[in-house]
Scaffold this motif. Structure first.
Motif, PDB file in Angstrom:
ATOM      1  N   THR A 178      10.327  -3.790  -7.551  1.00 52.59           N
ATOM      2  CA  THR A 178      10.079  -3.877  -6.182  1.00 52.59           C
ATOM      3  C   THR A 178      10.221  -1.944  -5.794  1.00 52.59           C
ATOM      4  OG1 THR A 178       9.612  -5.955  -6.609  1.00 52.59           O
ATOM      5  CG2 THR A 178       8.514  -4.798  -4.257  1.00 52.59           C
ATOM      6  N   VAL A 179       8.763  -1.406  -5.070  1.00 50.68           N
ATOM      7  CA  VAL A 179       9.409  -0.693  -4.786  1.00 50.68           C
ATOM      8  C   VAL A 179       8.361  -0.525  -3.479  1.00 50.68           C
ATOM      9  CG1 VAL A 179       8.674   2.397  -4.297  1.00 50.68           C
ATOM     10  CG2 VAL A 179       8.410   0.957  -7.079  1.00 50.68           C
ATOM     11  N   PRO A 180       9.180   0.305  -2.874  1.00 51.60           N
ATOM     12  CA  PRO A 180       9.417  -0.064  -1.104  1.00 51.60           C
ATOM     13  C   PRO A 180       8.261   0.555  -0.533  1.00 51.60           C
ATOM     14  CG  PRO A 180      11.394   0.924  -0.997  1.00 51.60           C
ATOM     15  CD  PRO A 180      10.956   0.730  -3.134  1.00 51.60           C
ATOM     16  N   GLN A 181       7.749  -0.005   0.529  1.00 47.25           N
ATOM     17  CA  GLN A 181       6.134   0.230   0.878  1.00 47.25           C
ATOM     18  C   GLN A 181       5.852   2.183   1.015  1.00 47.25           C
ATOM     19  OE1 GLN A 181       3.080  -1.065   0.284  1.00 47.25           O
ATOM     20  NE2 GLN A 181       2.269   1.155   1.571  1.00 47.25           N
ATOM     21  N   GLN A 182       6.998   2.411   1.912  1.00 47.53           N
ATOM     22  CA  GLN A 182       6.855   3.374   2.598  1.00 47.53           C
ATOM     23  C   GLN A 182       7.068   4.566   1.406  1.00 47.53           C
ATOM     24  OE1 GLN A 182      10.708   2.091   3.888  1.00 47.53           O
ATOM     25  NE2 GLN A 182      11.295   3.749   4.498  1.00 47.53           N
ATOM     26  N   VAL A 183       7.523   4.252   0.115  1.00 53.66           N
ATOM     27  CA  VAL A 183       7.784   5.116  -0.809  1.00 53.66           C
ATOM     28  C   VAL A 183       6.761   5.255  -1.844  1.00 53.66           C
ATOM     29  CG1 VAL A 183       8.756   5.822  -3.213  1.00 53.66           C
ATOM     30  CG2 VAL A 183      10.695   4.639  -1.680  1.00 53.66           C
ATOM     31  N   VAL A 184       5.759   4.428  -1.796  1.00 50.68           N
ATOM     32  CA  VAL A 184       4.633   4.256  -2.268  1.00 50.68           C
ATOM     33  C   VAL A 184       3.935   4.865  -1.422  1.00 50.68           C
ATOM     34  CG1 VAL A 184       2.178   2.788  -3.019  1.00 50.68           C
ATOM     35  CG2 VAL A 184       5.092   1.558  -3.500  1.00 50.68           C
ATOM     36  N   SER A 185       3.785   5.084  -0.097  1.00 50.47           N
ATOM     37  CA  SER A 185       2.934   5.442   0.861  1.00 50.47           C
ATOM     38  C   SER A 185       2.788   7.690   0.583  1.00 50.47           C
ATOM     39  CB  SER A 185       2.845   5.317   2.327  1.00 50.47           C
ATOM     40  OG  SER A 185       2.427   3.840   2.438  1.00 50.47           O
ATOM     41  N   ARG A 186       4.273   7.943   0.580  1.00 51.02           N
ATOM     42  CA  ARG A 186       4.523   8.795   0.467  1.00 51.02           C
ATOM     43  C   ARG A 186       4.008   9.724  -0.613  1.00 51.02           C
ATOM     44  NH1 ARG A 186      10.058  10.386   3.850  1.00 51.02           N
ATOM     45  NH2 ARG A 186       9.270  12.838   3.125  1.00 51.02           N
ATOM     46  N   MET A 187       4.321   9.008  -2.054  1.00 50.13           N
ATOM     47  CA  MET A 187       4.590   9.456  -3.514  1.00 50.13           C
ATOM     48  C   MET A 187       2.554   9.708  -3.599  1.00 50.13           C
ATOM     49  SD  MET A 187       5.427   7.737  -6.785  1.00 50.13           S
ATOM     50  CE  MET A 187       6.981   9.183  -6.862  1.00 50.13           C
ATOM     51  N   ARG A 188       1.576   8.392  -2.324  1.00 49.91           N
ATOM     52  CA  ARG A 188       0.568   8.351  -3.110  1.00 49.91           C
ATOM     53  C   ARG A 188       0.142   9.540  -1.700  1.00 49.91           C
ATOM     54  NH1 ARG A 188      -1.137   2.473  -3.680  1.00 49.91           N
ATOM     55  NH2 ARG A 188      -0.324   1.940  -6.001  1.00 49.91           N
ATOM     56  N   GLN A 189       0.296   9.929  -0.907  1.00 46.67           N
ATOM     57  CA  GLN A 189      -0.456  10.688   0.035  1.00 46.67           C
ATOM     58  C   GLN A 189      -0.382  12.144  -0.499  1.00 46.67           C
ATOM     59  OE1 GLN A 189      -1.615   9.918   3.437  1.00 46.67           O
ATOM     60  NE2 GLN A 189      -2.393  13.113   2.596  1.00 46.67           N
ATOM     61  N   THR A 190       1.417  12.210  -0.868  1.00 44.75           N
ATOM     62  CA  THR A 190       1.976  13.356  -2.114  1.00 44.75           C
ATOM     63  C   THR A 190      -0.019  13.885  -2.967  1.00 44.75           C
ATOM     64  OG1 THR A 190       4.075  13.414  -1.363  1.00 44.75           O
ATOM     65  CG2 THR A 190       2.995  14.892  -3.094  1.00 44.75           C
ATOM     66  N   ILE A 191      -0.105  12.432  -3.706  1.00 42.95           N
ATOM     67  CA  ILE A 191      -0.823  12.985  -5.036  1.00 42.95           C
ATOM     68  C   ILE A 191      -2.385  13.048  -4.621  1.00 42.95           C
ATOM     69  CG2 ILE A 191      -2.640  11.321  -6.336  1.00 42.95           C
ATOM     70  CD1 ILE A 191       0.064   9.517  -7.121  1.00 42.95           C
ATOM     71  N   ILE A 192      -3.049  13.047  -3.142  1.00 36.95           N
ATOM     72  CA  ILE A 192      -4.119  13.050  -2.556  1.00 36.95           C
ATOM     73  C   ILE A 192      -4.023  14.808  -2.154  1.00 36.95           C
ATOM     74  CG2 ILE A 192      -5.592  12.719  -0.369  1.00 36.95           C
ATOM     75  CD1 ILE A 192      -5.935  10.789  -2.495  1.00 36.95           C
ATOM     76  N   ASP A 193      -2.804  14.971  -1.534  1.00 36.05           N
ATOM     77  CA  ASP A 193      -2.790  16.617  -1.184  1.00 36.05           C
ATOM     78  C   ASP A 193      -2.659  17.444  -2.269  1.00 36.05           C
ATOM     79  OD1 ASP A 193      -2.000  15.322   1.367  1.00 36.05           O
ATOM     80  OD2 ASP A 193       0.046  15.424   1.197  1.00 36.05           O
ATOM     81  N   LEU A 194      -2.131  16.974  -3.220  1.00 36.78           N
ATOM     82  CA  LEU A 194      -1.976  17.911  -4.711  1.00 36.78           C
ATOM     83  C   LEU A 194      -3.666  18.043  -4.748  1.00 36.78           C
ATOM     84  CD1 LEU A 194       0.808  16.945  -5.830  1.00 36.78           C
ATOM     85  CD2 LEU A 194       0.483  19.000  -5.113  1.00 36.78           C
ATOM     86  N   LEU A 195      -4.252  16.844  -5.033  1.00 39.04           N
ATOM     87  CA  LEU A 195      -5.392  17.150  -6.078  1.00 39.04           C
ATOM     88  C   LEU A 195      -6.969  16.998  -5.068  1.00 39.04           C
ATOM     89  CD1 LEU A 195      -5.896  12.838  -6.514  1.00 39.04           C
ATOM     90  CD2 LEU A 195      -5.768  14.854  -8.335  1.00 39.04           C
ATOM     91  N   LEU A 196      -6.167  16.929  -3.338  1.00 41.88           N
ATOM     92  CA  LEU A 196      -7.782  17.982  -2.883  1.00 41.88           C
ATOM     93  C   LEU A 196      -7.641  19.313  -2.568  1.00 41.88           C
ATOM     94  CD1 LEU A 196      -7.692  15.143   0.621  1.00 41.88           C
ATOM     95  CD2 LEU A 196      -8.631  15.593  -1.489  1.00 41.88           C
ATOM     96  N   ASP A 197      -6.036  19.897  -3.341  1.00 41.22           N
ATOM     97  CA  ASP A 197      -5.719  21.112  -3.605  1.00 41.22           C
ATOM     98  C   ASP A 197      -6.156  21.826  -4.573  1.00 41.22           C
ATOM     99  OD1 ASP A 197      -4.709  21.416  -1.010  1.00 41.22           O
ATOM    100  OD2 ASP A 197      -1.993  21.036  -2.091  1.00 41.22           O
ATOM    101  N   GLY A 198      -6.915  20.730  -5.209  1.00 35.42           N
ATOM    102  CA  GLY A 198      -6.932  21.254  -6.539  1.00 35.42           C
ATOM    103  C   GLY A 198      -6.293  21.263  -7.737  1.00 35.42           C
ATOM    104  N   THR A 199      -5.449  20.415  -7.481  1.00 28.96           N
ATOM    105  CA  THR A 199      -3.747  20.564  -8.503  1.00 28.96           C
ATOM    106  C   THR A 199      -5.210  19.548  -9.732  1.00 28.96           C
ATOM    107  OG1 THR A 199      -2.486  20.929  -7.117  1.00 28.96           O
ATOM    108  CG2 THR A 199      -1.476  19.936  -9.773  1.00 28.96           C
ATOM    109  N   ASN A 200      -4.643  19.791 -11.232  1.00 28.35           N
ATOM    110  CA  ASN A 200      -4.795  19.276 -12.142  1.00 28.35           C
ATOM    111  C   ASN A 200      -3.296  17.853 -12.128  1.00 28.35           C
ATOM    112  OD1 ASN A 200      -2.723  19.107 -14.660  1.00 28.35           O
ATOM    113  ND2 ASN A 200      -3.939  20.882 -14.630  1.00 28.35           N
TER     114      ASN A 200
END
Length: 342
Positions: free
Chosen positions: A262-284
């Protein structure tokens, strides 16, 4: 990572024959104790070499192409005496070598002789050797901050037994990992085993420096971003600063990690926000996965679950939904729950 010399491994060190060599010797006995080399099948060459090495087959003095069976009873008496003598010699060397090399070891690990209160050590092999020696010699405590993704499974398996032994002899051990290690099954198993033995782990989802502190008497940090160059610090004031102002502060901001799925929700949320930020920056996707220390498969699962949570189809829609959700969270409503299993 054994430092033992394997050059003497084989029949002579074990005192036994392989099954193939045993059968080949019996076959020679059945042919009146003689066999021509050319009569030995290619698949039996290794067994032939084994019998020649131990002395159960010897060349005929009249015809070296013919091999004769030797008497095992006579051979065993001679080999037993020889091997016992060699064993005693090796035992004597094993007992003497710590004392013989102690002076050199003192010089190698003495900061006054190798550069003062800060030593600069170059080369990953030497750095790891020095760190392993320091940890193995710890008397009270080992603190470690390990940024980046999970370590290779073979590295974890190699160090597991030694780490457990350190904990059993009373060493206090705390380690900080990147949150991506929560998604790595070998790391979870490693952490769960050491947690049960008394180790403590946390994950920290923010940049931090690689750092190892042993007994608050030695600190090791990389020099800049060059992992081939490390500083071994012996100065008490600097170590105190690194312990309290760096490690302890990072430790207090981290989240407990005991190896569970089980991964803490705050870890999941921050990781997913990082994923979105990188995707919107054009990172593959491949670069994103590497930066986060997760597999592309895990990344794809995060994206699929985020689209499902927010009922959207495109990444652009997902970014918009997350931004809107973030604004609403400051006004009261919480973000939708997101699964956090590994």
């Amino acid at each position: 990572m054994s430092g033992r010399d394997d050059s003497t491994a084989g029949v002579g060190t074990q005192g036994t024959l392989s099954a193939g060599a045993h059968d080949l010797y019996l076959a020679v006995i059945r042919t009146h104790g003689r066999i021509a080399r050319k009569e030995v099948a290619e698949s039996e060459y290794s067994y032939l070499s084994e019998l020649l090495d131990i002395g159960l087959l010897v060349p005929d003095t009249d015809d070296p192409h013919v091999l004769l069976a030797a008497d095992p009873q006579q051979l065993s008496s001679g080999l037993s005496a020889t091997w016992q003598r060699q064993a005693l010699e090796l035992l004597a060397r094993a007992i003497a070598i710590p004392g013989d090399l102690q002076g050199l070891a003192d010089a190698f690990h003495n900061p006054d002789a190798t550069g003062g209160t800060v030593e600069y050590v170059r080369g990953k092999a030497i750095i790891n050797q020095r760190i392993n020696h320091a940890v193995a010699s710890a008397k009270e405590e080992v603190l470690a901050a390990q940024p980046g993704g999970p370590r290779p499974p073979e590295v974890l398996s190699q160090t597991l037994a030694e780490d457990i032994e350190d904990l059993r002899r009373g060493i206090s051990a705390r380690t900080i990992y990147h949150p991506s290690t929560r998604y790595h099954a070998p790391t979870r198993d490693y952490v769960a085993t050491l947690t049960e033995a008394g180790g403590r782990f946390r994950t920290l989802d923010e940049p931090y420096t690689r750092l190892i502190i042993v007994d608050r008497a030695l600190a090791v940090i990389p020099v800049a971003e060059d992992l081939n160059l490390a500083a071994f610090i012996h100065d008490p004031a600097v170590i105190h600063f690194l312990t309290h102002e760096v490690f302890e502060r990072n430790w207090n901001r981290g989240l407990d990690f005991s190896g569970g799925r089980t991964v803490p929700q705050q870890v999941v949320s921050r990781m997913r926000q990082t994923i979105i930020d990188l995707l919107l920056d054009g990172t593959n996707h491949r670069v994103i996965a590497r930066r986060l220390g997760i597999s592309e498969r895990t990344l794809a699962r995060h994206l699929a679950e985020m689209r499902e949570d927010y009922n959207v189809e495109s990444l652009f829609q997902l970014g918009y939904a997350l931004a809107r959700s973030s604004r609403e969270s400051h006004q009261g409503p919480a973000n939708p729950a997101a699964p956090g299993g590994g």
